[in-house]
Design a protein around this motif. Structure first.
Motif: not given
Length: 322
Positions: A213-220, A227-233
């Motif tokens: 679910d978080c990866l979807i937001c990262l891809v968007i 470039n947003i750090p994954f932990f922020v996502i």
């Protein structure tokens, strides 16, 4: 016309639309500029991840039902969730989940208690996983408001209290008919969730589901070359879903986007980009849900379509199951 029921749907919908309109209005001048930088091909990746995550949810729900001695295929369990989540996009207070009880009754002969138990177990593992992910990554996120940790801590405490409650009262019996119904429900929840194997399988699958679910937001976010750090996502998704868990609007529309966008802004993401990421992230997830729900309804057949129509028009009654 039943004005009370109409108001129960209309008012939350107006709130949801109002929040979205306000979010877009406050960054309207920057929206076109942000959209020009978008790479649409990332949308396809986001959709594919979302669809795969849905089948993983179906696998997890099939396992929960199996622990309750209800046998269905993974396609049926996935379709069951699709339909109830589609109902949640329209019916306020997450009452769409109750549609699942009637579907299970019709296709598998499950009791309403078993259906409700399965939904409670699924929701519990969602909330505890979200809260745990938030607790793990929060120390790595700088300049986050203190209330983030408060919200996450409250969610974890409530989950712990729920586990203790289920553990203590899962085997009790009562002569009172209504108390015994509640105790049976608690016993079924314990049966489906508190064995070592169940904790392991449901825990691992829940973590994978929410990371996806978080990866979807990262891809968007990558769609807008941001470039947003994954932990922020992760923090944004955690806060968005904990806020969404409070049934203010159907499907959390509006409240989810606002929480995600504000969290991304706090981390330094430009307001227009943060708003677009939040809105498109939820739009992709809801559209996949809606399309999957419509397909599932027609796979189930006319009785399911009729059930949904009645749920939206006058609520579900026992006689709706034939």
């Amino acid at each position: 016309m039943n004005y009370k029921k109409a108001g129960a749907v209309l008012i939350p919908t107006i709130i949801a639309v109002g929040i979205i309109v306000y979010m877009l209005w406050r960054v309207f001048d920057d929206l076109l500029t942000a959209l020009k930088t978008a790479v649409p091909s990332f949308l396809l990746i986001a959709v594919l991840i979302c669809v795969f995550a849905w089948f993983l949810r179906g696998f997890r729900y099939q396992y929960i039902l199996k622990k309750l001695v209800i046998s269905v295929s993974i396609l049926t369990s996935t379709a069951c969730i699709y339909v109830s989540q589609t109902a949640n996009l329209i019916i306020p207070a997450r009452l769409g989940d109750l549609v699942r009880l009637f579907i299970l009754k019709h296709i598998a002969g499950a009791t309403y208690s078993q259906g409700l138990s399965s939904v409670v177990v699924e929701r519990f593992f969602d909330i505890v996983t979200i809260a745990l992910l938030g607790a793990i990554v929060l120390p790595f996120a700088l300049d986050m408001p203190e209330w983030f940790s408060t919200v996450i801590s409250i969610a974890l405490l409530l989950c712990f209290a729920f586990l203790v409650f289920i553990g203590l009262f899962g085997n009790f019996r009562s002569e009172n008919k209504y108390i015994q119904i509640l105790l049976n429900l608690i016993s079924e929840i314990k049966q489906a969730s508190l064995s070592i194997s169940a904790l392991l399988v449901l825990g691992v699958t829940s973590v994978i589901i929410w990371i996806m679910d978080c990866l979807i937001c990262l891809v968007i976010a990558l769609m807008f070359n941001t470039n947003i750090p994954f932990f922020v996502i992760v923090i944004a998704i955690v806060i968005g879903n904990l806020v969404k868990a409070v049934p203010i609007t159907p499907g959390g529309v509006g409240t989810y986007e606002l929480a995600v966008a504000l969290t991304l802004e706090v981390s330094g993401t430009p307001a227009a980009i943060a708003t677009l990421i939040a809105v498109i992230d939820h739009l992709v997830k809801n559209l996949v849900t809606l399309i999957g729900g419509v397909i599932s309804l027609y796979v189930f057949g006319d009785w399911a379509v009729s059930l949904m129509k009645r749920a939206f028009s006058r609520g579900i009654n026992k006689e709706d199951i034939v």
